[in-house]
Design a protein around this motif. Structure first.
Motif, PDB file in Angstrom:
ATOM      1  N   ALA A 146       0.840  -1.210   0.000  1.00 17.48           N
ATOM      2  CA  ALA A 146       0.000   0.000   0.000  1.00 17.48           C
ATOM      3  C   ALA A 146       0.868   1.250   0.000  1.00 17.48           C
ATOM      4  CB  ALA A 146      -0.925  -0.008   1.216  1.00 17.48           C
ATOM      5  N   ARG A 147       1.948   1.234   0.765  1.00 16.69           N
ATOM      6  CA  ARG A 147       2.841   2.388   0.789  1.00 16.69           C
ATOM      7  C   ARG A 147       3.484   2.600  -0.582  1.00 16.69           C
ATOM      8  NH1 ARG A 147       2.238   6.328   2.547  1.00 16.69           N
ATOM      9  NH2 ARG A 147       4.433   6.858   2.364  1.00 16.69           N
ATOM     10  N   GLU A 157      -5.748   2.597  -7.337  1.00 19.18           N
ATOM     11  CA  GLU A 157      -5.552   1.245  -6.818  1.00 19.18           C
ATOM     12  C   GLU A 157      -5.407   1.268  -5.301  1.00 19.18           C
ATOM     13  OE1 GLU A 157      -5.402  -2.729  -6.620  1.00 19.18           O
ATOM     14  OE2 GLU A 157      -5.898  -1.509  -8.368  1.00 19.18           O
ATOM     15  N   LEU A 158      -4.741   2.290  -4.776  1.00 24.35           N
ATOM     16  CA  LEU A 158      -4.588   2.414  -3.325  1.00 24.35           C
ATOM     17  C   LEU A 158      -5.944   2.554  -2.647  1.00 24.35           C
ATOM     18  CD1 LEU A 158      -2.834   2.727  -0.798  1.00 24.35           C
ATOM     19  CD2 LEU A 158      -2.641   5.173  -1.333  1.00 24.35           C
ATOM     20  N   TYR A 190      -3.682   3.743   8.670  1.00 25.60           N
ATOM     21  CA  TYR A 190      -4.479   4.951   8.908  1.00 25.60           C
ATOM     22  C   TYR A 190      -3.710   6.201   8.456  1.00 25.60           C
ATOM     23  CZ  TYR A 190      -8.021   2.416  11.636  1.00 25.60           C
ATOM     24  OH  TYR A 190      -9.036   1.583  12.032  1.00 25.60           O
ATOM     25  N   GLN A 191      -2.398   6.213   8.692  1.00 25.35           N
ATOM     26  CA  GLN A 191      -1.579   7.331   8.215  1.00 25.35           C
ATOM     27  C   GLN A 191      -1.666   7.437   6.687  1.00 25.35           C
ATOM     28  OE1 GLN A 191       2.325   6.255   9.524  1.00 25.35           O
ATOM     29  NE2 GLN A 191       1.677   6.061  11.654  1.00 25.35           N
ATOM     30  N   THR A 192      -1.537   6.290   6.022  1.00 28.07           N
ATOM     31  CA  THR A 192      -1.606   6.271   4.566  1.00 28.07           C
ATOM     32  C   THR A 192      -2.973   6.729   4.072  1.00 28.07           C
ATOM     33  OG1 THR A 192      -0.066   4.405   4.593  1.00 28.07           O
ATOM     34  CG2 THR A 192      -1.220   4.831   2.531  1.00 28.07           C
ATOM     35  N   ARG A 310      13.497   4.735  -1.013  1.00 28.60           N
ATOM     36  CA  ARG A 310      12.726   3.608  -1.538  1.00 28.60           C
ATOM     37  C   ARG A 310      11.248   3.877  -1.290  1.00 28.60           C
ATOM     38  NH1 ARG A 310      16.459   0.685   1.628  1.00 28.60           N
ATOM     39  NH2 ARG A 310      14.784   0.018   3.007  1.00 28.60           N
ATOM     40  N   PRO A 311      10.387   3.545  -2.259  1.00 32.84           N
ATOM     41  CA  PRO A 311       8.945   3.807  -2.100  1.00 32.84           C
ATOM     42  C   PRO A 311       8.279   2.778  -1.191  1.00 32.84           C
ATOM     43  CG  PRO A 311       9.369   2.800  -4.215  1.00 32.84           C
ATOM     44  CD  PRO A 311      10.711   3.033  -3.594  1.00 32.84           C
ATOM     45  N   GLU A 312       8.569   2.841   0.108  1.00 31.43           N
ATOM     46  CA  GLU A 312       7.979   1.876   1.029  1.00 31.43           C
ATOM     47  C   GLU A 312       7.870   2.490   2.417  1.00 31.43           C
ATOM     48  OE1 GLU A 312      11.837  -0.597   2.546  1.00 31.43           O
ATOM     49  OE2 GLU A 312      11.034  -1.119   0.591  1.00 31.43           O
ATOM     50  N   ALA A 313       6.864   2.065   3.160  1.00 30.44           N
ATOM     51  CA  ALA A 313       6.646   2.323   4.585  1.00 30.44           C
ATOM     52  C   ALA A 313       7.395   3.518   5.163  1.00 30.44           C
ATOM     53  CB  ALA A 313       6.971   1.065   5.380  1.00 30.44           C
TER      54      ALA A 313
END
Length: 427
Positions: A146-147, A157-158, A190-192, A310-313
């Motif tokens: 999701a991140r 899509e998210l 929830y942050q996302t 990096r596109p993550e968390a």
């Protein structure tokens, strides 16, 4: 509905303040629009109470018309008052009530995925357990996915992925202890959700998401999760014109988390650095140059010890990200020349995260627009579109494109008008 009416009254009040200041200076709407770099229709909309939620525009208006910032809700009132706990508590409750009231009103033409996300965030009875339990590892992989969707700007899509993920995490968190990593994952989702809703300019529902993120972060007790939740909380505050409160929140939290960077984990430093950068955004939107520089310096100090592009968390923090926020801050402060000078080296640099690449070119477009260089601004926005097509269709960017097209009265940049029509916004 009373709170919604209050919000409309507040917007009309701001419009009257702007109109009265213009009339006192005996200036026409066209003259003020020229000084701002906008079309006259923009000033007319502001005076009618439309578009007054844009902090950058309000600050520009305050500068051009010499309006004290507190009169436009951009700073606290300078009038001293005696602290009254009962009144403060009532003010807090009124503020929360207004936020909750806006939750019941989804944005016009809201897509089904957006409505599903809002529904997933609403208070609900405990979810029934399912026959097949989802492992914490699988949930962690879905949160990371999701991140990545957010950082690659795949908002459609998210929006579809978040509701079932929230449901599964809520079930798992209900079965686990308060210190379980699952609770931290739920806070991250929830942050996302709050960040996605802000991208869609749905501040009302973003309040609900960030409230849930903060609650789960406190339940989790992990400083990394807390810093990430505070970061998003400050973002919502700033977007809702509470910039001074956002600055205070980031500063207070940073005082508890800064220091000993050489002994911290990369994810700790990344979460802290991103929170400090949110302080940069809030302070620059408030026109507070000193606080902006303080946050930038501290973030640069953190970035000496970590570089996670990096596109993550929440891990897209690095020296490059600090420089990107320096560009954004300069634009917010009206320093277009400084913004473009800071941006040029970054334009030649590899930026792995599409959301960050798009942000660089969007801010460059804003800076060019401030200088009246509409053709250059148009080209910058088309580069941003090539980085992240969905990001360029956010309401805030579409408004920028519409304003640029409206100012090109002689149609010297015909491609800009075509782009405006392509995005479905009137000039």
């Amino acid at each position: 509905m009373a709170e919604v009416a209050d919000a409309q009254d507040q917007a009309r009040r701001l419009g009257r303040v702007i109109r009265d200041a213009r009339l006192r200076q005996k200036r026409s709407q066209a003259q003020v629009a020229a000084a701002l770099g906008y079309h006259q229709a923009k000033v007319s909309r502001l005076e009618n109470g439309r578009g007054t939620e844009d902090i950058r525009v309000l600050r520009d208006v305050a500068r051009v018309l010499d309006i004290p910032l507190h009169e436009l809700g951009l700073a606290a009132s300078p009038v001293p008052h005696t602290a009254d706990p009962k009144k403060e508590d009532m003010h807090r409750r009124t503020f929360l009530a207004a936020s909750v009231a806006s939750l019941a009103l989804p944005p016009a033409s809201s897509p089904a995925a957006h409505q599903d996300l809002v529904q997933a965030l609403l208070p609900a009875t405990p979810l029934a357990p399912t026959a097949d339990k989802v492992s914490a590892r699988e949930l962690g992989e879905r949160v990371a996915a999701a991140r990545r969707l957010f950082c690659t700007c795949d908002y459609a899509e998210l929006g579809r992925a978040l509701p079932p993920l929230i449901a599964d995490l809520r079930r798992a968190a209900a079965d686990s202890s308060h210190t379980s990593p699952v609770v931290g994952l739920l806070a991250t989702v929830y942050q996302t959700s709050a960040s996605l809703l802000l991208k869609l300019s749905d501040v009302g529902h973003a309040w609900m998401a960030v409230g849930r993120a903060m609650a789960e972060a406190e339940r989790c007790g992990d400083p990394v999760v807390l810093a990430s939740s505070v970061r998003v909380h400050a973002h919502v505050l700033a977007r809702d014109n509470h910039t001074s409160q956002a600055v205070t929140l980031v500063r207070h939290t940073a005082e508890q988390l800064t220091g000993a960077y050489d002994r911290r984990s990369p994810h700790y430093l990344s979460a802290l650095g991103l929170m400090l950068l949110r302080g940069v955004t809030a302070a620059s939107n408030a026109g507070d140059r000193a606080a902006t520089q303080d946050f930038l310096r501290e973030a640069a100090d953190v970035a000496r010890y970590v570089s996670l592009d990096r596109p993550e968390a929440w891990a897209n923090f690095s020296p490059t990200n600090v420089e990107l926020h320096a560009v954004s801050a300069a634009v917010a402060l009206g320093d277009a020349g400084i913004a473009l000078e800071t941006a040029r080296p970054l334009m030649r640099r590899s930026i792995p995260v599409p959301e960050r690449r798009a942000a660089l070119w969007i801010e460059a477009g804003r800076a060019y627009s401030q200088q009246g260089r509409l053709a250059d601004g148009y080209r910058a926005l088309r580069v941003a579109e090539s980085c992240a097509a969905q990001d360029i269709r956010r309401p805030a960017v579409r408004e920028l494109v519409a304003d640029m097209a409206a100012r090109d009265r002689r149609r010297a940049v015909p491609e800009l008008h075509h782009f405006c029509r392509q995005l479905g916004v009137p000039a």
